[in-house]
Scaffold this motif. Structure first.
Motif, PDB file in Angstrom:
ATOM      1  N   GLU A   1     -16.377  24.020   6.254  1.00 37.03           N
ATOM      2  CA  GLU A   1     -15.679  25.169   5.687  1.00 37.03           C
ATOM      3  C   GLU A   1     -14.926  24.772   4.421  1.00 37.03           C
ATOM      4  N   SER A   2     -14.572  25.761   3.636  1.00 40.51           N
ATOM      5  CA  SER A   2     -13.789  25.526   2.431  1.00 40.51           C
ATOM      6  C   SER A   2     -12.443  24.919   2.799  1.00 40.51           C
ATOM      7  N   GLY A   3     -12.068  23.854   2.081  1.00 39.79           N
ATOM      8  CA  GLY A   3     -10.772  23.234   2.316  1.00 39.79           C
ATOM      9  C   GLY A   3     -10.772  22.114   3.332  1.00 39.79           C
ATOM     10  N   THR A   4     -11.942  21.710   3.823  1.00 39.90           N
ATOM     11  CA  THR A   4     -11.982  20.652   4.841  1.00 39.90           C
ATOM     12  C   THR A   4     -11.989  19.254   4.231  1.00 39.90           C
TER      13      THR A   4
ATOM     14  N   PRO B   1       0.051  16.249  13.229  1.00 37.74           N
ATOM     15  CA  PRO B   1       1.261  15.448  12.986  1.00 37.74           C
ATOM     16  C   PRO B   1       1.055  14.384  11.909  1.00 37.74           C
ATOM     17  N   ALA B   2      -0.102  13.699  11.956  1.00 43.27           N
ATOM     18  CA  ALA B   2      -0.374  12.666  10.952  1.00 43.27           C
ATOM     19  C   ALA B   2      -0.543  13.275   9.562  1.00 43.27           C
ATOM     20  N   LEU B   3      -1.229  14.417   9.485  1.00 42.34           N
ATOM     21  CA  LEU B   3      -1.397  15.088   8.206  1.00 42.34           C
ATOM     22  C   LEU B   3      -0.069  15.566   7.639  1.00 42.34           C
ATOM     23  N   MET B   4       0.781  16.127   8.489  1.00 44.78           N
ATOM     24  CA  MET B   4       2.099  16.582   8.040  1.00 44.78           C
ATOM     25  C   MET B   4       2.917  15.403   7.515  1.00 44.78           C
ATOM     26  N   GLU B   5       2.894  14.313   8.248  1.00 46.84           N
ATOM     27  CA  GLU B   5       3.655  13.131   7.830  1.00 46.84           C
ATOM     28  C   GLU B   5       3.164  12.625   6.473  1.00 46.84           C
ATOM     29  N   TYR B   6       1.845  12.602   6.300  1.00 44.61           N
ATOM     30  CA  TYR B   6       1.278  12.111   5.039  1.00 44.61           C
ATOM     31  C   TYR B   6       1.696  13.005   3.867  1.00 44.61           C
ATOM     32  N   TYR B   7       1.528  14.322   4.012  1.00 47.17           N
ATOM     33  CA  TYR B   7       1.822  15.217   2.894  1.00 47.17           C
ATOM     34  C   TYR B   7       3.326  15.349   2.639  1.00 47.17           C
ATOM     35  N   ILE B   8       4.147  15.216   3.657  1.00 53.88           N
ATOM     36  CA  ILE B   8       5.602  15.192   3.435  1.00 53.88           C
ATOM     37  C   ILE B   8       5.954  13.982   2.576  1.00 53.88           C
TER      38      ILE B   8
ATOM     39  N   HIS C   1      -3.947  28.903  13.198  1.00 57.26           N
ATOM     40  CA  HIS C   1      -5.393  28.671  13.202  1.00 57.26           C
ATOM     41  C   HIS C   1      -5.933  28.067  11.905  1.00 57.26           C
ATOM     42  N   TRP C   2      -5.164  27.978  10.838  1.00 55.41           N
ATOM     43  CA  TRP C   2      -5.497  27.304   9.591  1.00 55.41           C
ATOM     44  C   TRP C   2      -6.857  27.702   9.014  1.00 55.41           C
ATOM     45  N   PRO C   3      -6.999  28.944   8.587  1.00 53.26           N
ATOM     46  CA  PRO C   3      -8.280  29.370   7.983  1.00 53.26           C
ATOM     47  C   PRO C   3      -8.585  28.640   6.678  1.00 53.26           C
ATOM     48  N   GLY C   4      -7.539  28.189   5.969  1.00 56.75           N
ATOM     49  CA  GLY C   4      -7.753  27.460   4.713  1.00 56.75           C
ATOM     50  C   GLY C   4      -7.853  25.963   4.901  1.00 56.75           C
ATOM     51  N   ASN C   5      -7.789  25.512   6.158  1.00 55.83           N
ATOM     52  CA  ASN C   5      -7.971  24.103   6.514  1.00 55.83           C
ATOM     53  C   ASN C   5      -6.943  23.189   5.830  1.00 55.83           C
ATOM     54  N   VAL C   6      -7.350  21.949   5.510  1.00 54.71           N
ATOM     55  CA  VAL C   6      -6.398  20.964   4.988  1.00 54.71           C
ATOM     56  C   VAL C   6      -5.826  21.406   3.646  1.00 54.71           C
ATOM     57  N   ARG C   7      -6.617  22.109   2.838  1.00 50.95           N
ATOM     58  CA  ARG C   7      -6.113  22.595   1.551  1.00 50.95           C
ATOM     59  C   ARG C   7      -4.924  23.534   1.767  1.00 50.95           C
ATOM     60  N   GLU C   8      -5.030  24.424   2.757  1.00 49.40           N
ATOM     61  CA  GLU C   8      -3.934  25.338   3.049  1.00 49.40           C
ATOM     62  C   GLU C   8      -2.724  24.575   3.557  1.00 49.40           C
TER      63      GLU C   8
ATOM     64  N   LYS D   1      -1.857  21.493   2.884  1.00 48.41           N
ATOM     65  CA  LYS D   1      -1.241  20.807   1.750  1.00 48.41           C
ATOM     66  C   LYS D   1      -0.386  21.775   0.933  1.00 48.41           C
ATOM     67  N   ASN D   2      -0.889  22.982   0.691  1.00 51.01           N
ATOM     68  CA  ASN D   2      -0.119  23.967  -0.074  1.00 51.01           C
ATOM     69  C   ASN D   2       1.148  24.383   0.657  1.00 51.01           C
ATOM     70  N   ILE D   3       1.057  24.507   1.986  1.00 55.33           N
ATOM     71  CA  ILE D   3       2.235  24.876   2.775  1.00 55.33           C
ATOM     72  C   ILE D   3       3.303  23.792   2.693  1.00 55.33           C
ATOM     73  N   VAL D   4       2.884  22.528   2.794  1.00 50.48           N
ATOM     74  CA  VAL D   4       3.849  21.426   2.726  1.00 50.48           C
ATOM     75  C   VAL D   4       4.489  21.368   1.335  1.00 50.48           C
ATOM     76  N   GLU D   5       3.705  21.645   0.289  1.00 50.14           N
ATOM     77  CA  GLU D   5       4.287  21.678  -1.059  1.00 50.14           C
ATOM     78  C   GLU D   5       5.337  22.785  -1.163  1.00 50.14           C
ATOM     79  N   TYR D   6       5.035  23.947  -0.573  1.00 52.95           N
ATOM     80  CA  TYR D   6       6.017  25.037  -0.547  1.00 52.95           C
ATOM     81  C   TYR D   6       7.289  24.595   0.175  1.00 52.95           C
TER      82      TYR D   6
END
Length: 474
Positions: free
Chosen positions: A195-198, A346-353, A379-386, A388-393
């Motif tokens: 999917e887009s954003g994976t 959790p690992a993805l959140m830690e990395y992007y933080i 459910h993260w329809p935008g996957n990892v890209r979404e 990452k954008n949320i953590v930036e926000y």
């Protein structure tokens, strides 16, 4: 380090060449009045601040050339601590520009009377000469800046371990990584699905960075972002006069640019059918023919392609060539959507933080458990890209050390499965109430602030205090 100081060895050779032509000494200083290069006695002063700063400061500030005709009477020399024993008799200075900003000065110095006479009699010609020398230096600065950018791109700054160490241990992702590492050294075509954003482009970069082609830049092209009538010319290039509007001398296509490297064809499912035919021929024959050319050009490339579409269905519908599909689908790698690997959150959140802490100068320590539950339930329809954008926000708006449930965007909370799974209505309402109060109550709020909040919410102060105590917000 100033731009001129970065290319100091070149500039030193540059001024020595100019000095030999002019039979006079030459010096160059940067915008901080540090001597970058010089001839004669000034060779020993490279790296030091110049003494006659008033004159050079004026040129730096105005961006206009200047001349000192006689150091004994010139106003720029009044107050100079070295005026009484200055060996300079005269000087001509011209500004060096970059991006319309003065970054330094090139100056001709007269130490002898014959040099001074020549400088004053030929001031206009020498000023014109320095103008062109300044332009050449500006060109060198741009060239080196572009070279630095390219070198940064070409550096293998990440390996499979460093780039993907943050993804966690979900079996589906680890299997995709295992295949990617295993085939990196091969020249076989890789087909990334997901999917887009994976993370398909990141996976392509990882494979390229682990390959024997890593010293050259991977060429990426998004087939969906190019107008249909331009895809062929973008990929394969064209000769001069090939069509109306063609550039003089023609244009090199992406396949030629990828020589000895990797070409990444993203969203290949959007490639027009007539271009698919030519792509198949390129893959089969290992040569490309520009539009309007009479002979093909041999190429040595590795192809990685990607799509989020159901290519098999497109083949059945006749919108994607079956023979091209089999040519591309040699090494298929499926990247799972984020909702299928929640254990990695959790690992993805830690990395992007950590990533945005460094990028934005923040000091967020992590995410609170109740907020992580909401993140995990979404459910993260935008996957990892979404994500990452949320953590930036969040990194931009969070003021405390931890990300709390009150910081999360509304759609995460409202659409989270945490709000509907194994929880009573009272529990969901309590979470939402806590979230509202957390947002409305500022840290270290005064009694008056709480009184105003109670009035705005149309509840008594006793009720407000009871709820604040219940949610540990006091």
């Amino acid at each position: 380090m100033t731009p001129l100081m970065k290319i100091q060895p070149f500039i030193q050779a540059y001024v020595q060449a100019i000095a030999s032509i002019l039979e006079a000494d030459v010096t160059i200083v940067d915008s901080e009045l540090i001597r970058v290069a010089g001839t004669g006695d000034y060779i020993n002063e490279i790296g030091n601040t110049v003494s006659h700063a008033n004159f050079f400061e004026t040129v730096l500030q105005t961006g206009v050339s200047g001349v000192i005709r006689d150091v004994t009477v010139d106003s720029n020399c009044i107050g100079c601590e070295k005026r009484a024993y200055c060996k300079e008799l005269a000087s001509l200075a011209y500004p060096i520009f970059k991006d319309h900003t003065v970054v330094g000065i090139i100056s001709i110095i007269a130490f002898r009377e014959d040099q001074r006479k020549n400088l004053l009699e030929n001031t206009q010609k020498l000023e014109e000469f320095l103008k062109y020398m300044s332009v050449l230096l500006e060109s060198k600065l741009y060239t080196d800046e572009a070279k630095d950018r390219l070198e940064q791109q070409l550096k293998v700054v990440h390996t499979a371990e460093s780039v993907w160490s943050f993804v966690g241990n979900s079996p589906k992702m680890q299997e995709a990584l295992r295949i990617g590492r295993k085939v990196a050294k091969s020249d076989s075509t890789v087909f990334l699905r997901g999917e887009s954003g994976t993370g398909k482009e990141i996976m392509a970069k990882m494979i390229h960075d682990l390959s024997d082609r890593r010293e050259k830049l991977m060429i990426s092209i998004n087939c969906a972002a190019i107008p249909e009538n331009l895809v062929e010319s973008e990929l394969f290039g064209y000769e001069e006069g090939a069509f109306t509007g063609a550039k003089k001398h023609g244009s090199v296509g992406k396949f030629e640019l990828a020589e000895k490297s990797t070409i990444f064809l993203d969203e290949i499912g959007d490639m027009p059918l007539h271009v698919q035919t030519k792509l198949l021929r390129v893959l089969q024959e290992k040569q490309v023919e520009r539009i309007g050319a009479s002979k093909p050009i041999p190429i040595d490339i590795r192809v990685i392609c990607a799509t989020h579409k159901n290519i098999e269905q497109m083949v059945a519908d006749g919108t994607f060539r079956e023979d091209l599909y089999y040519r591309l689908n040699i090494i298929p790698i499926e990247l799972p959507p984020l909702r299928m690997r929640k254990e990695d959150l959790p690992a993805l959140m830690e990395y992007y933080i950590g990533y945005y802490n460094q990028k934005l100068g923040k000091h967020i320590r992590g995410i609170a458990p109740e907020a992580l539950r909401v993140i995990t339930g979404y459910h993260w329809p935008g996957n990892v890209r979404e994500l990452k954008n949320i953590v930036e926000y969040l990194a931009n708006i969070v003021e405390e050390d931890w990300i709390h449930i009150s910081d999360l965007p509304d759609h995460l909370f409202l659409q989270s499965a945490e709000g509907i799974s194994n929880r009573s209505l009272d529990e969901m309402l309590a979470d939402y109430e806590k979230r509202i109060l957390s947002r409305m109550l500022k840290p270290h709020s005064s009694t008056e602030d709480k009184q105003r909040l109670a009035e705005n919410l149309q509840v008594s102060q006793a009720t407000l205090y009871r709820k604040l105590k219940k949610y540990e917000l006091l």
